[in-house]
Motif scaffolding. Structure first.
Motif, short mmCIF file in Angstrom:
data_model
loop_
_atom_site.label_atom_id
_atom_site.label_comp_id
_atom_site.label_asym_id
_atom_site.label_seq_id
_atom_site.Cartn_x
_atom_site.Cartn_y
_atom_site.Cartn_z
N VAL A 13 0.84 -1.20 0.00
CA VAL A 13 0.00 0.00 0.00
C VAL A 13 0.88 1.25 0.00
O VAL A 13 0.59 2.23 -0.69
CB VAL A 13 -0.98 -0.01 1.20
N ALA A 14 1.96 1.23 0.76
CA ALA A 14 2.87 2.39 0.79
C ALA A 14 3.52 2.62 -0.57
O ALA A 14 3.67 3.77 -1.01
CB ALA A 14 3.96 2.18 1.84
N MET A 15 3.86 1.54 -1.26
CA MET A 15 4.54 1.67 -2.56
C MET A 15 3.61 2.13 -3.67
O MET A 15 4.01 2.88 -4.55
CB MET A 15 5.17 0.33 -2.98
N SER A 16 2.35 1.65 -3.64
CA SER A 16 1.47 1.88 -4.78
C SER A 16 0.18 2.63 -4.46
O SER A 16 -0.49 3.11 -5.35
CB SER A 16 1.08 0.53 -5.42
N GLY A 17 -0.17 2.69 -3.18
CA GLY A 17 -1.45 3.28 -2.81
C GLY A 17 -2.63 2.37 -3.11
O GLY A 17 -3.78 2.76 -2.98
N ARG A 18 -2.33 1.14 -3.49
CA ARG A 18 -3.36 0.19 -3.91
C ARG A 18 -3.20 -1.14 -3.18
O ARG A 18 -2.12 -1.46 -2.69
CB ARG A 18 -3.26 -0.06 -5.42
N ARG A 19 -4.26 -1.89 -3.15
CA ARG A 19 -4.24 -3.23 -2.57
C ARG A 19 -3.59 -4.23 -3.52
O ARG A 19 -2.90 -5.15 -3.11
CB ARG A 19 -5.68 -3.67 -2.26
N VAL A 20 -3.79 -4.04 -4.81
CA VAL A 20 -3.20 -4.89 -5.85
C VAL A 20 -2.25 -4.02 -6.65
O VAL A 20 -2.61 -2.91 -7.05
CB VAL A 20 -4.29 -5.48 -6.76
N SER A 21 -1.05 -4.50 -6.88
CA SER A 21 -0.04 -3.69 -7.57
C SER A 21 0.87 -4.58 -8.39
O SER A 21 0.81 -5.81 -8.28
CB SER A 21 0.78 -2.91 -6.53
N PRO A 22 1.75 -3.96 -9.17
CA PRO A 22 2.78 -4.77 -9.84
C PRO A 22 3.63 -5.48 -8.77
O PRO A 22 3.56 -5.15 -7.59
CB PRO A 22 3.61 -3.73 -10.60
N PRO A 23 4.44 -6.44 -9.16
CA PRO A 23 5.25 -7.17 -8.19
C PRO A 23 5.99 -6.22 -7.24
O PRO A 23 6.65 -5.28 -7.67
CB PRO A 23 6.22 -7.98 -9.06
N LEU A 24 5.86 -6.48 -5.94
CA LEU A 24 6.32 -5.56 -4.91
C LEU A 24 7.82 -5.29 -4.95
O LEU A 24 8.25 -4.13 -5.00
CB LEU A 24 5.91 -6.09 -3.53
N PHE A 25 8.62 -6.32 -4.92
CA PHE A 25 10.06 -6.12 -4.78
C PHE A 25 10.67 -5.55 -6.06
O PHE A 25 11.59 -4.73 -6.00
CB PHE A 25 10.74 -7.43 -4.36
N GLU A 26 10.14 -5.93 -7.22
CA GLU A 26 10.58 -5.33 -8.48
C GLU A 26 10.21 -3.85 -8.50
O GLU A 26 10.98 -3.01 -8.96
CB GLU A 26 9.95 -6.06 -9.67
N SER A 27 9.02 -3.52 -8.00
CA SER A 27 8.60 -2.12 -7.94
C SER A 27 9.52 -1.31 -7.05
O SER A 27 9.89 -0.18 -7.38
CB SER A 27 7.17 -2.02 -7.40
N MET A 28 9.90 -1.88 -5.92
CA MET A 28 10.80 -1.18 -5.00
C MET A 28 12.16 -0.94 -5.65
O MET A 28 12.75 0.13 -5.46
CB MET A 28 10.95 -1.98 -3.71
N GLU A 29 12.64 -1.89 -6.42
CA GLU A 29 13.91 -1.70 -7.12
C GLU A 29 13.79 -0.59 -8.16
O GLU A 29 14.67 0.27 -8.27
CB GLU A 29 14.34 -3.00 -7.80
N ILE A 30 12.68 -0.56 -8.89
CA ILE A 30 12.47 0.47 -9.92
C ILE A 30 12.34 1.84 -9.28
O ILE A 30 12.94 2.82 -9.73
CB ILE A 30 11.22 0.13 -10.76
N ILE A 31 11.57 1.94 -8.21
CA ILE A 31 11.33 3.22 -7.55
C ILE A 31 12.61 3.76 -6.94
O ILE A 31 12.85 4.96 -6.94
CB ILE A 31 10.22 3.06 -6.47
N GLY A 32 13.44 2.89 -6.42
CA GLY A 32 14.71 3.31 -5.84
C GLY A 32 14.66 3.38 -4.32
O GLY A 32 13.59 3.44 -3.71
N ARG A 33 15.82 3.40 -3.73
CA ARG A 33 15.96 3.33 -2.28
C ARG A 33 15.31 4.52 -1.57
O ARG A 33 14.50 4.35 -0.66
CB ARG A 33 17.44 3.23 -1.92
N ASP A 34 15.69 5.72 -1.97
CA ASP A 34 15.23 6.92 -1.24
C ASP A 34 13.72 7.08 -1.31
O ASP A 34 13.08 7.36 -0.30
CB ASP A 34 15.93 8.17 -1.78
N LEU A 35 13.15 6.91 -2.49
CA LEU A 35 11.71 7.08 -2.64
C LEU A 35 10.94 5.95 -1.95
O LEU A 35 9.88 6.19 -1.37
CB LEU A 35 11.33 7.17 -4.12
N THR A 36 11.48 4.74 -1.98
CA THR A 36 10.83 3.63 -1.28
C THR A 36 10.74 3.92 0.21
O THR A 36 9.65 3.80 0.81
CB THR A 36 11.60 2.31 -1.51
N ILE A 37 11.84 4.31 0.81
CA ILE A 37 11.84 4.60 2.24
C ILE A 37 10.96 5.80 2.55
O ILE A 37 10.22 5.81 3.54
CB ILE A 37 13.29 4.79 2.74
N ALA A 38 10.97 6.81 1.68
CA ALA A 38 10.10 7.97 1.89
C ALA A 38 8.63 7.59 1.83
O ALA A 38 7.82 8.09 2.62
CB ALA A 38 10.41 9.03 0.83
#
Length: 182
Positions: free
Chosen positions: A148-173
């Motif tokens: 939910v923090a990464m996408s704002g949604r209950r269903v999203s693209p694959p979580l860990f791949e999304s976190m890699e794409i988004i990047g460290r700083d934005l993921t933690i933010a």
């Protein structure tokens, strides 16, 4: 840039996602100028076969979308630079009382991962260890608030791949942003 009529756009967004066979392209039409071509499978009975094709499916088959118009909402979070994404109503309902603690554990674990190690496998291992093995949460309760923090949604693209794409700083933010809004 081609002009797309409202009717054509509406029909395109309501195409079943698994009938689109390749990327839409712009072509010149001597009668109408530039037109958008959306290559689709020729027969409706191919839709069921395509849905079962496994690894041969299009990337949006694996996103869990039914209509082409749903793709933008599903991947929009990957393109956004917002540090907080307002959860949808169904995503907010999914968050349990433990969400705050889960987010705190996830933030602490991920702050220990360097930018160089910010890869899908490392992220999966780190969060699985912190939330499931050490935290004692079931995967659904552990990864739901993170999703939910990464996408704002209950269903999203694959979580860990999304976190890699988004990047460290934005993921933690984003994790901190959802934590602050609970």
């Amino acid at each position: 840039m081609p002009t797309i009529s409202a009717g054509a756009l509406k029909r395109m967004l309501h195409l079943p996602a698994n009938v689109v066979v390749s990327t839409p392209r712009v072509e010149d039409d001597p009668r109408d100028g530039s037109v958008v071509i959306v290559p689709v499978r020729p027969h409706a009975h191919d839709m069921d076969r395509c849905a079962r094709c496994g690894g041969h499916g299009r990337p949006y088959d694996r996103l869990g979308v039914r209509l082409l118009g749903e793709v933008a909402g599903m991947v929009g979070s990957l393109l956004s630079t917002d540090e907080y994404l307002e959860p949808t109503d169904d995503a907010r309902k999914q968050l349990k009382d433990s969400a705050g603690v889960v987010l705190d554990l996830a933030i602490a674990a991920l702050e220990g991962v360097s930018e160089a190690d910010w890869k899908t496998d490392t992220l999966h291992e780190t969060l699985n260890k912190a939330l499931v093995e050490d935290g004692g949460y079931k995967p659904r309760l552990a990864f739901g608030p993170v999703r939910v923090a990464m996408s704002g949604r209950r269903v999203s693209p694959p979580l860990f791949e999304s976190m890699e794409i988004i990047g460290r700083d934005l993921t933690i933010a984003r994790l901190k942003g959802l934590r602050a809004h609970l």
